[in-house]
Enzyme design. Structure first.
Site, PDB file in Angstrom:
ATOM      1  CD  GLU A   1      -2.354   1.568   2.638  1.00 24.42           C
ATOM      2  OE1 GLU A   1      -2.236   0.730   3.540  1.00 24.42           O
ATOM      3  OE2 GLU A   1      -2.893   2.670   2.791  1.00 24.42           O
TER       4      GLU A   1
ATOM      5  N   GLY B   1      -7.626 -10.944  10.560  1.00 24.00           N
ATOM      6  CA  GLY B   1      -8.426 -12.161  10.538  1.00 24.00           C
ATOM      7  C   GLY B   1      -9.758 -11.889  11.231  1.00 24.00           C
TER       8      GLY B   1
ATOM      9  CD  GLU C   1       0.974  -5.384  12.471  1.00 24.73           C
ATOM     10  OE1 GLU C   1      -0.246  -5.330  12.145  1.00 24.73           O
ATOM     11  OE2 GLU C   1       1.722  -6.306  12.121  1.00 24.73           O
TER      12      GLU C   1
ATOM     13  CG  ASP D   1      -6.893 -14.428   7.779  1.00 22.30           C
ATOM     14  OD1 ASP D   1      -6.068 -13.556   7.472  1.00 22.30           O
ATOM     15  OD2 ASP D   1      -7.192 -14.680   8.961  1.00 22.30           O
TER      16      ASP D   1
HETATM   17  N1  ADE Z   1      -3.567 -10.369   9.969  1.00 20.07           N
HETATM   18  C1  ADE Z   1      -4.311 -10.891   8.979  1.00 20.07           C
HETATM   19  N2  ADE Z   1      -4.814 -12.096   9.331  1.00 20.07           N
HETATM   20  C2  ADE Z   1      -4.368 -12.329  10.600  1.00 20.07           C
HETATM   21  C3  ADE Z   1      -4.517 -13.404  11.497  1.00 20.07           C
HETATM   22  N3  ADE Z   1      -5.229 -14.490  11.153  1.00 20.07           N
HETATM   23  N4  ADE Z   1      -3.905 -13.324  12.712  1.00 20.07           N
HETATM   24  C4  ADE Z   1      -3.173 -12.236  13.039  1.00 20.07           C
HETATM   25  N5  ADE Z   1      -2.985 -11.192  12.219  1.00 20.07           N
HETATM   26  C5  ADE Z   1      -3.584 -11.228  11.008  1.00 20.07           C
END
Ligand code: ADE
Length: 251
Positions: free
Chosen positions: A12, A79, A195, A218
């Protein structure tokens, strides 16, 4: 007033770099490249946060103490934890919490020692701005920003935009047991990343306003890693780039 645009996706930052004015400058410090220039009429500093809470806190601290930023907008992927969130949805954080901080019995679970806080609130105006920008991006720019074949492959139909609690920790959550444990312990968490709460704590300590958006990449379960890299490259960076440009134009 300088604004930081910080992203957990170097892809990005590469896109936003193309739009910086001709007088942009790069400053390399502590294994990070900070780009200072003008974007949508604002003086901005662009930087890739790197991954994990320590890296993000160090980057945010440098932005505040060395570059004097007064506001910080942060983006990345996450996620899903809330069952109704799907890949391609966007979450804007109302509060950020570190799910792996636990100094019991000295302090309550999730409480950041010596601050008396477990949740760091985002600035209400900046988070509403990111939310509006995300809604407008999905309505007006998604089709032109992400090709139809990519939208079909990731099942991106009518992405929804939500505001709520984002949790952060130094682990990529990639098993159903781990995501279920987070849901049980923090029932109102919408999504998990690595983060945001560290950036939020840093901004809190320095009195800097911030807001954070995350694109769901995800479901934080056993398949979490599979499409992660392609999703960032083909979808998430376009979302974040589009939303940030809209937000800056409105500020
Ligand atoms: N960033 C994107 N997917 C994540 C996940 N499953 N766990 C931690 N940080 C993520």
């Amino acid at each position: 007033m300088r604004i930081a645009i910080m992203s957990a996706m170097s892809e990005e930052i590469d896109m936003l770099l193309q739009e910086l004015g001709p007088d942009a400058e790069m400053h390399s410090r502590g294994m990070r490249d900070y780009y200072v220039g003008e974007l949508a009429g604002h003086e901005v500093v662009l930087v890739f946060s790197r991954w994990g809470k320590v890296a993000a806190a160090a980057t945010a601290t440098h932005l505040i103490t060395e570059f004097g930023v007064k506001r910080l907008l942060f983006s990345g992927a996450a996620g899903a934890l809330a069952p109704d969130l799907k890949v391609g949805d966007i979450v804007v954080g109302t509060e950020l919490l570190q799910h792996d901080i636990d100094a019991r019995p000295l302090f309550k679970e999730f409480e950041t020692p010596l601050l008396g806080l477990s949740r760091f609130p985002a600035d209400p105006d900046l988070r509403r701005l990111l939310t509006r920008s995300a809604i407008d991006f999905v309505k007006e720019d998604l089709e032109s920003s992400v090709p139809a074949s990519v939208r079909a492959r990731f099942g991106l139909e009518a992405p929804s935009i939500r505001q709520g609690v984002i949790v952060s920790g130094d682990r990529f959550i990639s098993s159903h047991a781990d995501s279920q444990s987070l849901r049980d312990r923090i029932p109102d968490a919408l999504c998990v990343e690595m983060e945001g709460a560290a950036v939020a704590q840093t901004c809190f300590e320095y009195g800097v306003d911030f807001a954070i958006m995350r694109v769901i990449s995800d479901s934080a379960d056993d398949t979490a890693h599979i499409d992660f890299v392609t999703f960032i490259d083909e979808v998430a960076r376009n979302y974040a780039h589009g939303v940030m440009l809209r937000a800056l134009a409105e500020l």
